[in-house]
Design a protein around this motif. Structure first.
Motif, PDB file in Angstrom:
ATOM      1  N   SER A 184       0.810  -1.234   0.000  1.00  0.00           N
ATOM      2  CA  SER A 184       0.000   0.000   0.000  1.00  0.00           C
ATOM      3  C   SER A 184       0.835   1.271   0.000  1.00  0.00           C
ATOM      4  N   ALA A 185       2.044   1.232   0.626  1.00  0.00           N
ATOM      5  CA  ALA A 185       2.996   2.354   0.592  1.00  0.00           C
ATOM      6  C   ALA A 185       2.345   3.682   0.976  1.00  0.00           C
ATOM      7  N   LEU A 186       1.628   3.676   2.099  1.00  0.00           N
ATOM      8  CA  LEU A 186       0.992   4.908   2.574  1.00  0.00           C
ATOM      9  C   LEU A 186       2.015   5.745   3.359  1.00  0.00           C
ATOM     10  N   PHE A 187       1.804   7.063   3.346  1.00  0.00           N
ATOM     11  CA  PHE A 187       2.675   7.964   4.109  1.00  0.00           C
ATOM     12  C   PHE A 187       2.162   8.027   5.544  1.00  0.00           C
ATOM     13  N   ASP A 188       2.971   7.516   6.480  1.00  0.00           N
ATOM     14  CA  ASP A 188       2.524   7.433   7.876  1.00  0.00           C
ATOM     15  C   ASP A 188       2.260   8.798   8.486  1.00  0.00           C
ATOM     16  N   SER A 189       2.947   9.836   7.971  1.00  0.00           N
ATOM     17  CA  SER A 189       2.835  11.165   8.580  1.00  0.00           C
ATOM     18  C   SER A 189       1.583  11.919   8.119  1.00  0.00           C
TER      19      SER A 189
ATOM     20  N   PRO B 264      -2.673  12.084   7.235  1.00  0.00           N
ATOM     21  CA  PRO B 264      -3.949  11.393   7.462  1.00  0.00           C
ATOM     22  C   PRO B 264      -4.393  10.670   6.194  1.00  0.00           C
ATOM     23  N   VAL B 265      -5.326   9.754   6.363  1.00  0.00           N
ATOM     24  CA  VAL B 265      -5.770   8.907   5.246  1.00  0.00           C
ATOM     25  C   VAL B 265      -6.244   9.734   4.057  1.00  0.00           C
ATOM     26  N   TRP B 266      -7.057  10.758   4.301  1.00  0.00           N
ATOM     27  CA  TRP B 266      -7.607  11.517   3.167  1.00  0.00           C
ATOM     28  C   TRP B 266      -6.494  12.172   2.351  1.00  0.00           C
ATOM     29  N   GLU B 267      -5.438  12.620   3.048  1.00  0.00           N
ATOM     30  CA  GLU B 267      -4.342  13.292   2.352  1.00  0.00           C
ATOM     31  C   GLU B 267      -3.492  12.285   1.567  1.00  0.00           C
ATOM     32  N   ASN B 268      -3.410  11.046   2.079  1.00  0.00           N
ATOM     33  CA  ASN B 268      -2.769   9.979   1.314  1.00  0.00           C
ATOM     34  C   ASN B 268      -3.501   9.758  -0.001  1.00  0.00           C
ATOM     35  N   VAL B 269      -4.833   9.689   0.082  1.00  0.00           N
ATOM     36  CA  VAL B 269      -5.643   9.461  -1.122  1.00  0.00           C
ATOM     37  C   VAL B 269      -5.514  10.641  -2.083  1.00  0.00           C
TER      38      VAL B 269
ATOM     39  N   GLY C 204     -11.162   8.931   6.839  1.00  0.00           N
ATOM     40  CA  GLY C 204     -10.296   9.935   6.220  1.00  0.00           C
ATOM     41  C   GLY C 204      -9.429  10.681   7.204  1.00  0.00           C
ATOM     42  N   ASN C 205      -9.883  10.783   8.467  1.00  0.00           N
ATOM     43  CA  ASN C 205      -9.131  11.522   9.483  1.00  0.00           C
ATOM     44  C   ASN C 205      -8.172  10.647  10.288  1.00  0.00           C
ATOM     45  N   LEU C 206      -8.226   9.330  10.069  1.00  0.00           N
ATOM     46  CA  LEU C 206      -7.322   8.426  10.784  1.00  0.00           C
ATOM     47  C   LEU C 206      -5.924   8.494  10.176  1.00  0.00           C
ATOM     48  N   THR C 207      -4.951   7.951  10.904  1.00  0.00           N
ATOM     49  CA  THR C 207      -3.604   7.804  10.339  1.00  0.00           C
ATOM     50  C   THR C 207      -3.473   6.368   9.821  1.00  0.00           C
ATOM     51  N   PRO C 208      -2.562   6.125   8.884  1.00  0.00           N
ATOM     52  CA  PRO C 208      -2.375   4.760   8.375  1.00  0.00           C
ATOM     53  C   PRO C 208      -2.109   3.740   9.480  1.00  0.00           C
ATOM     54  N   ALA C 209      -1.430   4.164  10.567  1.00  0.00           N
ATOM     55  CA  ALA C 209      -1.102   3.239  11.662  1.00  0.00           C
ATOM     56  C   ALA C 209      -2.359   2.694  12.346  1.00  0.00           C
ATOM     57  N   GLU C 210      -3.480   3.405  12.203  1.00  0.00           N
ATOM     58  CA  GLU C 210      -4.727   2.983  12.857  1.00  0.00           C
ATOM     59  C   GLU C 210      -5.564   2.035  11.995  1.00  0.00           C
ATOM     60  N   LEU C 211      -5.055   1.677  10.812  1.00  0.00           N
ATOM     61  CA  LEU C 211      -5.823   0.862   9.875  1.00  0.00           C
ATOM     62  C   LEU C 211      -5.402  -0.599   9.904  1.00  0.00           C
TER      63      LEU C 211
ATOM     64  N   MET D  93      -7.992  -2.495   5.371  1.00  0.00           N
ATOM     65  CA  MET D  93      -8.327  -1.072   5.213  1.00  0.00           C
ATOM     66  C   MET D  93      -7.200  -0.327   4.508  1.00  0.00           C
ATOM     67  N   ARG D  94      -5.948  -0.683   4.838  1.00  0.00           N
ATOM     68  CA  ARG D  94      -4.804  -0.046   4.164  1.00  0.00           C
ATOM     69  C   ARG D  94      -4.865  -0.300   2.666  1.00  0.00           C
ATOM     70  N   LYS D  95      -5.222  -1.545   2.312  1.00  0.00           N
ATOM     71  CA  LYS D  95      -5.300  -1.908   0.901  1.00  0.00           C
ATOM     72  C   LYS D  95      -6.409  -1.105   0.219  1.00  0.00           C
ATOM     73  N   ARG D  96      -7.526  -0.910   0.894  1.00  0.00           N
ATOM     74  CA  ARG D  96      -8.628  -0.113   0.330  1.00  0.00           C
ATOM     75  C   ARG D  96      -8.203   1.337   0.136  1.00  0.00           C
ATOM     76  N   VAL D  97      -7.484   1.860   1.111  1.00  0.00           N
ATOM     77  CA  VAL D  97      -6.987   3.246   0.992  1.00  0.00           C
ATOM     78  C   VAL D  97      -6.020   3.340  -0.187  1.00  0.00           C
TER      79      VAL D  97
END
Length: 263
Positions: free
Chosen positions: A97-102, A104-109, A142-149, A153-157
């Motif tokens: 998924s390579a999400l940016f931990d720093s 929030p989810v919406w900003e990753n998307v 959208g307001n969560l951080t990747p660490a909370e997924l 859910m990470r894959k969906r994001v």
């Protein structure tokens, strides 16, 4: 491999693609046509060159020889603005998924919308929430951080981010890795739905055969850097190719020799 496809020009056309790292030849003269709107899959064991093929198409690796055309435009050797323009057609779901931990989810998307398309943050946020809804995640996520997924859910994001810019071509790198079989099925169904809704062309790499059957129209098998079989995924059980047969049935015995060292 260059069969007529309703006389359409390929969306991605690959000819004679070769790449070696030192003495190790990873791609050895790959030819491939991927047509507009189809979901194309590349299978093969670990180290067979699937990821290297993907990185060459994305322009992240420079092949030693060969040509990669996207909509008739050469990717190999493209630089700067030319490469950026081609890449704007791409969306990508990374293996982890390579999400940016720093962020929030919406900003990753919304990352590609804000950084790549320079959209105002509020507009990008609205699009991000809409894409999260498309993959079954509500606004609160959208307001969560990747660490909370969770992994699913990470894959969906990651999928929401891949479709956020409404790309013409989407790449899926081992989309079900690390997921249980039920969540794998959920993600595959979402992939099929999202690709159809966008009218996008999809290129996936996987060694998960259950996933392969669900998400692809046509499949090619890479072995020792070469395409050894290509055909409709629906016909893969009757490929008549002993390498394909061994791989899709997960058998230890067969022409594919596994590199296993004695303990």
């Amino acid at each position: 491999m260059t069969e007529a496809h309703n006389n359409q020009a390929p969306k991605i056309k690959i000819r004679g693609l070769s790449k070696a790292f030192g003495d190790k030849v990873v791609l050895d003269g790959v030819d491939m046509d991927i047509f507009p709107g189809e979901s194309f899959l590349v299978i093969g064991g670990s180290g067979s060159g699937k990821s290297v093929l993907l990185k060459c198409i994305l322009g992240l690796l420079h092949p030693d020889a060969g040509s990669i055309e996207v909509d008739g435009e050469e990717v190999v050797g493209a630089r700067g603005e030319d490469l950026d323009r081609i890449r704007r057609k791409f969306g990508m779901l990374f293996q982890n998924s390579a999400l940016f931990d720093s962020l929030p989810v919406w900003e990753n998307v919304a990352f590609g919308l804000i950084q790549g398309q320079r959209k105002p943050r509020e507009e990008a946020r609205a699009i991000a929430l809409e894409k999260l809804a498309a993959v079954g995640l509500n606004e609160d996520v959208g307001n969560l951080t990747p660490a909370e997924l969770s992994g699913g859910m990470r894959k969906r994001v990651g999928l929401a981010r891949a479709i956020a810019t409404e790309p013409e071509i989407i790449f899926f790198d081992e989309p079900t890795t690390g997921l249980d079989p039920i969540m794998g099925d959920v993600i595959d169904r979402l992939i099929v739905k999202c690709v159809k809704q966008l009218g996008a062309t999809a290129l996936s790499i996987t060694h998960d055969m259950a996933s392969a059957r669900r998400i692809s129209d046509r499949t090619a098998m890479l072995y020792h850097g070469q395409i050894i079989w290509v055909g409709n995924t629906a016909t893969i059980d009757n490929s008549g190719n002993p390498y394909v047969d061994q791989f899709i049935n997960g058998r230890a015995e067969g022409p594919i020799e596994m590199q296993v060292r004695a303990l």
